[in-house]
Design a protein around this motif. Sequence first.
Motif, short mmCIF file in Angstrom:
data_model
loop_
_atom_site.label_atom_id
_atom_site.label_comp_id
_atom_site.label_asym_id
_atom_site.label_seq_id
_atom_site.Cartn_x
_atom_site.Cartn_y
_atom_site.Cartn_z
N ILE A 42 14.38 24.99 7.83
CA ILE A 42 14.90 23.98 6.91
C ILE A 42 14.48 24.36 5.51
N VAL A 43 15.43 24.39 4.59
CA VAL A 43 15.15 24.58 3.16
C VAL A 43 15.44 23.24 2.48
N PHE A 44 14.41 22.63 1.89
CA PHE A 44 14.58 21.34 1.24
C PHE A 44 15.11 21.53 -0.17
N GLY A 47 12.91 23.07 -2.74
CA GLY A 47 12.54 24.46 -2.56
C GLY A 47 11.58 24.72 -1.42
N ASP A 48 10.94 23.68 -0.87
CA ASP A 48 10.02 23.86 0.25
C ASP A 48 10.78 24.27 1.51
N GLN A 49 10.07 24.95 2.42
CA GLN A 49 10.66 25.36 3.68
C GLN A 49 9.80 24.88 4.84
N LEU A 50 10.46 24.65 5.98
CA LEU A 50 9.76 24.24 7.19
C LEU A 50 10.40 24.96 8.37
N THR A 51 9.57 25.61 9.18
CA THR A 51 10.08 26.31 10.36
C THR A 51 9.68 25.53 11.62
N GLY A 52 10.48 25.67 12.63
CA GLY A 52 10.23 24.97 13.89
C GLY A 52 11.46 24.97 14.77
N PRO A 75 15.82 12.95 6.68
CA PRO A 75 17.18 12.60 6.23
C PRO A 75 17.95 13.85 5.82
N LEU A 76 19.22 13.91 6.19
CA LEU A 76 20.05 15.06 5.79
C LEU A 76 20.20 15.15 4.29
N SER A 77 20.05 14.03 3.59
CA SER A 77 20.19 14.03 2.13
C SER A 77 19.10 14.83 1.43
N LYS A 78 17.97 15.10 2.12
CA LYS A 78 16.88 15.87 1.53
C LYS A 78 16.96 17.35 1.86
N ILE A 79 17.95 17.72 2.69
CA ILE A 79 18.05 19.11 3.15
C ILE A 79 19.09 19.87 2.32
N LYS A 80 18.66 21.00 1.79
CA LYS A 80 19.60 21.88 1.09
C LYS A 80 20.29 22.81 2.07
N GLU A 81 19.50 23.28 3.08
CA GLU A 81 20.07 24.19 4.07
C GLU A 81 19.27 24.10 5.36
N LEU A 82 19.98 24.13 6.49
CA LEU A 82 19.35 24.19 7.80
C LEU A 82 20.00 25.31 8.59
N ARG A 83 19.16 26.23 9.11
CA ARG A 83 19.67 27.31 9.95
C ARG A 83 19.03 27.18 11.33
#
Length: 388
Positions: A42-44, A47-52, A75-83
Motif C-alpha cells: 500500500i502506498v499512502f 508517501g508512506d508505504q505498508l507491506t503485508g 479507508p480507500l480515500s487514504k490510499i494512493k496505490e495498492l498492489r
Amino acid sequence: MSLFKRVRGVVLFLILAPAIMPAEDKPAADKPNTEKSNPDVIVFKNGDQLTGTLVRGVGDSIIFKSDIVGEVTIPLSKIKELRSNGSFAVLKKDTPATRTNTQTGMVTVDDHTVTLMHPMGQVETVPVSNVAYIIDQSVYDRELEKKAGPLYGWAGTVTGGASFVQSTQHGGTFTAGVKLVRTIPSVPYLQTRNRTIFDLSEAYGKLTTPVIPQTTPPTPDSVVKTSIFHTDVERDQYVSKKFYYLGTLAFDHNFSSGLDLQQIYGAGVGWTPVLDAKQQLDVKGDIHYEKQQFEDSTSNLNLIGASIGEAYKRTLPRSMIFTQTLQFLPAFNEPKAYSANFSTGLAMPVFKKLGMSIAASDSFLNNPSPGFKKNTFQFITGVTYTLP
C-alpha cells in the motif's frame, strides 16, 4: 403407537443421521493467503508505504494485515496505490453477486478506481464508489462458486439437563434442546441470500409414588407424567438486506394440555428492523394450515390461521447471549382456537465450547382438552455445547 411418537421418531432420525454420514468440510476461517512469495503493498497519499496481505474490502475500506501493525482497517480515500498479488473477486453495489457474473483476479487500487486483472488477460475497472466487497479467492470459492450442501455452514447449540429421585418415590426428569442456524453466505460481511433455522426441545418426566399405607388388595402406584415436545424449521429467502419471505413447519406435543400433536405448515414474510454487531430483531408473519389432534379426539380441529411474532437476540458482556421470542397464532375459521408462545433465555460460556443456560417459556392454548389448563410454564437450566 400415537401419531406424535411416529413424528418424533422421524424428526430424531433426521437429526442423528448426519452424525454417521461423512461431514462436509467446515467453512475455513477468512484468512489471508500467507503463502504468497511477494507481499502486497500500500502506498499512502502522504508517501508512506505498508507491506503485508490484503484480507478483504468492505465498502469504502479494506482490511489489511501486516507484521508491523497487525490487522488494520484502511479507508480507500487514504490510499494512493495498492498492489496485491493474491486472487480476489470485486463485488459491485449495483450488481447482485452470482457465480455467472463474478470473476476473480489480481487487484490494484489507485485514487478513484479498483482494477481487476483476470487470469486470461481481461481488465475490469470499478469506481471506488461502486465497490461493495473485495473478497479473497477462498471465500469466493466457498460462498459463491460452490453450491452449499445440506451439512454446510450450520452453527448453534445443544443443551441437556436431568434430575433424578430414588427413594420412596422414584423417577426422573430429562430436558434436551437443539438450536441450529445456517446462513448463506456464512461470512457476516456478505449480504445474506438465505437462512435456515431449526429448533427442537423436549421435556420428559415421570414420578412414581406408592400408596402409603398400602391397602388390601394393593392399590397401584400413582404415576405423574410430563411430556412436552416442540420442533420447527424455518427457511428464509432474502430479497434485500432486511426483507425476506419464509416458509415454516412446526410440530408440537403437550401432555399437560391434552395435545397429542399440533402440525403447522405456513408461508409469510419477515423484516429485520434492527441488525448490528451486538443485536438483531426480526419481525415475522405468516398464513398457515394448522391441525390439532387431542387425546380426546372429539376436540380435533383443522384450522386456517396466521402467526405474528418477533425474535430478538443480543450479545452481552463476557460473550453471554440473551434471546427472546414472542408469537401469537389466531385462527380465522375457529376464533376461539387461538394460541400464543413466549420464551426467553440466557446462555453463558464456562469453558471453551461448554456453557450453561437458563430459559423460561410459556405456551398458551385457548382450547385444550376438557379438564386441562390453558397455560404451560417451564423453567429449565442445563449444560450447553456450542457447534461447530
